[in-house]
Scaffold this active site. Structure first.
Site, PDB file in Angstrom:
ATOM      1  N   GLY A  86     -12.754  15.726 -18.835  1.00 57.47           N
ATOM      2  CA  GLY A  86     -11.853  16.754 -19.340  1.00 57.47           C
ATOM      3  C   GLY A  86     -12.416  18.159 -19.462  1.00 57.47           C
ATOM      4  O   GLY A  86     -11.691  19.139 -19.326  1.00 57.47           O
ATOM      5  N   GLU A  96     -16.911  20.148 -24.936  1.00 53.67           N
ATOM      6  CA  GLU A  96     -15.817  19.175 -24.929  1.00 53.67           C
ATOM      7  C   GLU A  96     -14.489  19.892 -24.689  1.00 53.67           C
ATOM      8  O   GLU A  96     -14.348  21.075 -25.016  1.00 53.67           O
ATOM      9  CB  GLU A  96     -15.821  18.448 -26.288  1.00 53.67           C
ATOM     10  CG  GLU A  96     -14.771  17.403 -26.503  1.00 53.67           C
ATOM     11  CD  GLU A  96     -14.822  16.215 -25.559  1.00 53.67           C
ATOM     12  OE1 GLU A  96     -14.692  16.429 -24.347  1.00 53.67           O
ATOM     13  OE2 GLU A  96     -14.955  15.078 -26.043  1.00 53.67           O
ATOM     14  N   ASP A  97     -13.523  19.176 -24.136  1.00 49.21           N
ATOM     15  CA  ASP A  97     -12.206  19.787 -23.924  1.00 49.21           C
ATOM     16  C   ASP A  97     -11.417  19.848 -25.222  1.00 49.21           C
ATOM     17  O   ASP A  97     -10.818  20.867 -25.553  1.00 49.21           O
ATOM     18  CB  ASP A  97     -11.413  19.043 -22.832  1.00 49.21           C
ATOM     19  CG  ASP A  97     -11.297  17.542 -23.071  1.00 49.21           C
ATOM     20  OD1 ASP A  97     -11.918  17.014 -24.022  1.00 49.21           O
ATOM     21  OD2 ASP A  97     -10.577  16.876 -22.299  1.00 49.21           O
ATOM     22  N   ASP A 113     -10.032  15.361 -31.222  1.00 51.49           N
ATOM     23  CA  ASP A 113      -8.815  14.780 -31.787  1.00 51.49           C
ATOM     24  C   ASP A 113      -9.222  14.027 -33.064  1.00 51.49           C
ATOM     25  O   ASP A 113      -9.414  14.648 -34.108  1.00 51.49           O
ATOM     26  CB  ASP A 113      -8.200  13.887 -30.697  1.00 51.49           C
ATOM     27  CG  ASP A 113      -6.859  13.328 -31.072  1.00 51.49           C
ATOM     28  OD1 ASP A 113      -6.167  13.920 -31.887  1.00 51.49           O
ATOM     29  OD2 ASP A 113      -6.492  12.266 -30.530  1.00 51.49           O
ATOM     30  N   LYS A 156      -7.739  19.597 -32.640  1.00 53.04           N
ATOM     31  CA  LYS A 156      -6.551  19.113 -33.368  1.00 53.04           C
ATOM     32  C   LYS A 156      -7.031  18.632 -34.734  1.00 53.04           C
ATOM     33  O   LYS A 156      -7.222  17.438 -34.943  1.00 53.04           O
ATOM     34  CB  LYS A 156      -5.957  17.904 -32.623  1.00 53.04           C
ATOM     35  CG  LYS A 156      -5.125  18.193 -31.426  1.00 53.04           C
ATOM     36  CD  LYS A 156      -4.361  16.918 -31.061  1.00 53.04           C
ATOM     37  CE  LYS A 156      -4.233  16.745 -29.579  1.00 53.04           C
ATOM     38  NZ  LYS A 156      -3.682  15.454 -29.183  1.00 53.04           N
ATOM     39  N   PHE A 197       0.380  16.230 -27.750  1.00 53.03           N
ATOM     40  CA  PHE A 197      -0.458  15.799 -26.631  1.00 53.03           C
ATOM     41  C   PHE A 197      -0.376  16.846 -25.526  1.00 53.03           C
ATOM     42  O   PHE A 197       0.697  17.148 -25.011  1.00 53.03           O
ATOM     43  CB  PHE A 197      -0.044  14.419 -26.103  1.00 53.03           C
ATOM     44  CG  PHE A 197      -1.144  13.807 -25.281  1.00 53.03           C
ATOM     45  CD1 PHE A 197      -2.170  13.103 -25.889  1.00 53.03           C
ATOM     46  CD2 PHE A 197      -1.186  13.988 -23.911  1.00 53.03           C
ATOM     47  CE1 PHE A 197      -3.221  12.579 -25.135  1.00 53.03           C
ATOM     48  CE2 PHE A 197      -2.234  13.472 -23.147  1.00 53.03           C
ATOM     49  CZ  PHE A 197      -3.249  12.755 -23.766  1.00 53.03           C
ATOM     50  N   VAL A 198      -1.537  17.416 -25.198  1.00 51.23           N
ATOM     51  CA  VAL A 198      -1.567  18.521 -24.241  1.00 51.23           C
ATOM     52  C   VAL A 198      -2.300  18.132 -22.956  1.00 51.23           C
ATOM     53  O   VAL A 198      -3.184  17.277 -22.968  1.00 51.23           O
ATOM     54  CB  VAL A 198      -2.219  19.780 -24.862  1.00 51.23           C
ATOM     55  CG1 VAL A 198      -1.349  20.372 -25.950  1.00 51.23           C
ATOM     56  CG2 VAL A 198      -3.615  19.481 -25.393  1.00 51.23           C
TER      57      VAL A 198
END
Ligand code: IMP
Length: 179
Positions: free
Chosen positions: A44, A99-100, A103, A131, A152-153
């Site tokens: 990601g 990191e992308d 969560d 998030k 959720f993207v």
């Protein structure tokens, strides 16, 4: 898919470019005179990391780590699997995990732990998206471009079931795609 695939554009390519440029400047200043190793967490973060590294103006090396806690779903399992480990010895280096998105935080908690026992000079976290509302473990990135709501993207490297990584903007995926 003919029905609405995306809810909306959450972050435009221009906003991303601006944030990544600022972040590159900040990192260059903070790590001046230090041996910086960027660790790109695949898959990601590959787009974010490739833009970020070109905005870092101090000497920097790069390595890649492939890990996943999701599989084919949109919910973290917390069971982190390493598919590809680093090729670099990180002893004495300043490691910045790129990191992308954070969560639940489970993936980075595990990865940070794995890096820390290898005796680097430091281990910090840099994420494109955070998030915060979804956090299950105590982990805070030292560098973050955008805090986002619990949606959720996809796009700019982020996927759903390996799709959408090529989109230049960050889009909210319609629930109908994954529910
Ligand atoms: P965590 O372990 O729950 O923090 O999950 C982190 C990983 O989950 C990220 O590296 C992403 O691969 C994936 N992830 C979490 N949220 C999203 C999202 O909204 N879109 C795409 N991938 C996500």
């Amino acid at each position: 898919m003919s029905t609405k695939e995306f809810e909306k554009v959450l972050i435009t390519r221009e906003e991303i470019k601006d944030a990544v440029e600022k972040l590159g400047k900040r990192i260059s200043k903070d790590y001046e005179g230090k041996e910086l190793l960027l660790v790109c967490i695949l898959k990601g973060a590959f787009v974010f990391c490739s833009d970020l590294v070109r905005n870092i103006t101090i000497p920097v090396t790069l390595d890649f780590l492939s890990a996943s806690s999701y599989g084919q779903t949109s919910v973290s399992s917390g069971n982190v699997q390493i598919y590809k480990d680093l090729e670099t010895d990180i002893i004495g280096k300043h490691v910045l995990l790129v990191e992308d998105i954070i969560d639940t935080g489970l993936t980075l908690k595990v990865l940070k732990g794995i890096m820390t026992v290898r005796n680097p000079a430091s281990v910090k976290i840099c994420t494109l998206l955070d998030k915060k509302d979804r956090r299950k473990v105590d982990i805070t990135p030292e560098y973050c471009c955008f805090s986002i709501p619990d949606e959720f993207v996809v796009g700019y490297g982020l996927d759903y079931s390996e799709k959408y990584r090529n989109l230049p903007d960050i889009m909210v995926l319609s629930r109908s795609v994954y529910e």
